[in-house]
Design an enzyme around this catalytic site. Structure first.
Site, PDB file in Angstrom:
ATOM      1  N   ASN A  68     -12.463  -4.214   3.120  1.00 27.00           N
ATOM      2  CA  ASN A  68     -13.665  -3.257   3.058  1.00 27.00           C
ATOM      3  C   ASN A  68     -14.639  -3.433   1.911  1.00 27.00           C
ATOM      4  O   ASN A  68     -13.982  -3.581   1.099  1.00 27.00           O
ATOM      5  CB  ASN A  68     -13.128  -1.583   3.173  1.00 27.00           C
ATOM      6  N   ASP A 108       1.003  -1.231  -0.005  1.00 26.24           N
ATOM      7  CA  ASP A 108      -0.023  -0.077  -0.063  1.00 26.24           C
ATOM      8  C   ASP A 108       0.917   1.393   0.054  1.00 26.24           C
ATOM      9  O   ASP A 108       1.702   1.436   0.688  1.00 26.24           O
ATOM     10  CB  ASP A 108      -0.879   0.139   1.270  1.00 26.24           C
ATOM     11  N   ILE A 109       0.559   2.116  -0.642  1.00 24.28           N
ATOM     12  CA  ILE A 109       1.442   3.428  -1.090  1.00 24.28           C
ATOM     13  C   ILE A 109       1.315   4.362   0.347  1.00 24.28           C
ATOM     14  O   ILE A 109       2.283   5.185   0.408  1.00 24.28           O
ATOM     15  CB  ILE A 109       0.870   4.168  -2.293  1.00 24.28           C
ATOM     16  N   HIS A 153      -9.855  -6.545  -2.223  1.00 23.17           N
ATOM     17  CA  HIS A 153      -8.372  -6.466  -1.636  1.00 23.17           C
ATOM     18  C   HIS A 153      -8.428  -6.659  -0.074  1.00 23.17           C
ATOM     19  O   HIS A 153      -9.266  -6.178   0.519  1.00 23.17           O
ATOM     20  CB  HIS A 153      -7.478  -5.233  -2.098  1.00 23.17           C
TER      21      HIS A 153
HETATM   22  P1  AMP Z   1      -9.605   0.927   0.900  1.00 18.28           P
HETATM   23  O1  AMP Z   1      -9.763   1.881   1.290  1.00 18.28           O
HETATM   24  O2  AMP Z   1     -10.124  -0.518   1.450  1.00 18.28           O
HETATM   25  O3  AMP Z   1     -10.190   0.773  -0.822  1.00 18.28           O
HETATM   26  O4  AMP Z   1      -8.051   0.745   0.407  1.00 18.28           O
HETATM   27  C1  AMP Z   1      -7.523   1.280  -0.636  1.00 18.28           C
HETATM   28  C2  AMP Z   1      -6.113   1.280  -0.485  1.00 18.28           C
HETATM   29  O5  AMP Z   1      -5.343   1.310  -1.690  1.00 18.28           O
HETATM   30  C3  AMP Z   1      -5.576   2.544   0.186  1.00 18.28           C
HETATM   31  O6  AMP Z   1      -5.135   2.006   1.578  1.00 18.28           O
HETATM   32  C4  AMP Z   1      -4.634   3.426  -0.554  1.00 18.28           C
HETATM   33  O7  AMP Z   1      -3.653   3.746   0.308  1.00 18.28           O
HETATM   34  C5  AMP Z   1      -4.213   2.066  -1.371  1.00 18.28           C
HETATM   35  N1  AMP Z   1      -3.901   2.695  -2.844  1.00 18.28           N
HETATM   36  C6  AMP Z   1      -4.349   3.385  -3.711  1.00 18.28           C
HETATM   37  N2  AMP Z   1      -3.765   3.822  -4.731  1.00 18.28           N
HETATM   38  C7  AMP Z   1      -2.704   3.021  -4.740  1.00 18.28           C
HETATM   39  C8  AMP Z   1      -1.671   2.788  -5.412  1.00 18.28           C
HETATM   40  N3  AMP Z   1      -1.541   3.518  -6.692  1.00 18.28           N
HETATM   41  N4  AMP Z   1      -0.417   2.120  -5.117  1.00 18.28           N
HETATM   42  C9  AMP Z   1      -0.599   1.392  -3.587  1.00 18.28           C
HETATM   43  N5  AMP Z   1      -1.556   1.483  -3.012  1.00 18.28           N
HETATM   44  C10 AMP Z   1      -2.476   2.224  -3.183  1.00 18.28           C
END
Ligand code: AMP
Ligand code: ZN
Length: 140
Positions: free
Chosen positions: A86, A30-31, A99
């Site tokens: 989620n 996760d970024i 995810h």
């Molecule tokens: P959710 O809120 O469960 O949909 O989680 C989405 C997650 O994706 C968040 O924790 C973001 O930080 C992560 N995220 C979004 N875009 C990217 C990306 N390009 N690379 C890595 N993680 C990402």
């Protein structure tokens, strides 16, 4: 699926820090990690689904095994680990590609994921009503 950021990452059109990949599943960092010490790994099926309930049985089995594999590594890395998933905006889903968040935990890390404010049922009947509702929905 077009315009899905995670589908683009899986297809390697967008770069990511990949930690695991097989035929059906994909995992990368996760970024914006919850833990700076242990990172924050996102595990997902390569096929696009929005909710966990939509996944094929085959992909469900594959994701369970990948989560188990990564959990073994992450539990060696940290002292504990949370797994969060989620479904829909109201539950905090921002990326509509199913995810799982795997977050290693360390003493004093300040993360409070597991500390929701809990309630007490009014009585046993109120609790049974919820159990019955879930059981009836399982039959659909
Ligand atoms: P959710 O809120 O469960 O949909 O989680 C989405 C997650 O994706 C968040 O924790 C973001 O930080 C992560 N995220 C979004 N875009 C990217 C990306 N390009 N690379 C890595 N993680 C990402
Ligand atoms: Zn997708």
């Amino acid at each position: 699926m077009e315009n899905c950021v995670f589908c683009k990452i899986i297809k390697k059109e967008i770069s990511s820090s990949i930690v695991y990949e097989d035929e059906k599943t994909f995992a990368f960092l996760d970024i914006s990690p919850a833990s700076l010490e242990g990172g924050h790994t996102l595990v997902m099926p390569k096929n696009h689904y929005k909710f966990v309930s939509e996944m094929s049985d085959e992909d469900s089995k594959a994701i369970a095994l990948t989560i188990k594999k990564l959990s073994k590594a992450l539990l060696k890395f940290g002292e504990g680990m949370n797994i969060i998933q989620n479904n829909n905006k109201i539950a905090g889903q921002y990326v509509p590609h199913v995810h799982f968040h795997l977050i290693p935990r360390f003493k004093g890390d300040g993360i409070t994921i597991e500390k929701w404010s809990s309630h007490k049922y009014k009585d046993n009947r109120a609790m049974e009503e919820i159990a019955n509702k879930i059981k009836s929905l399982l039959k659909d």
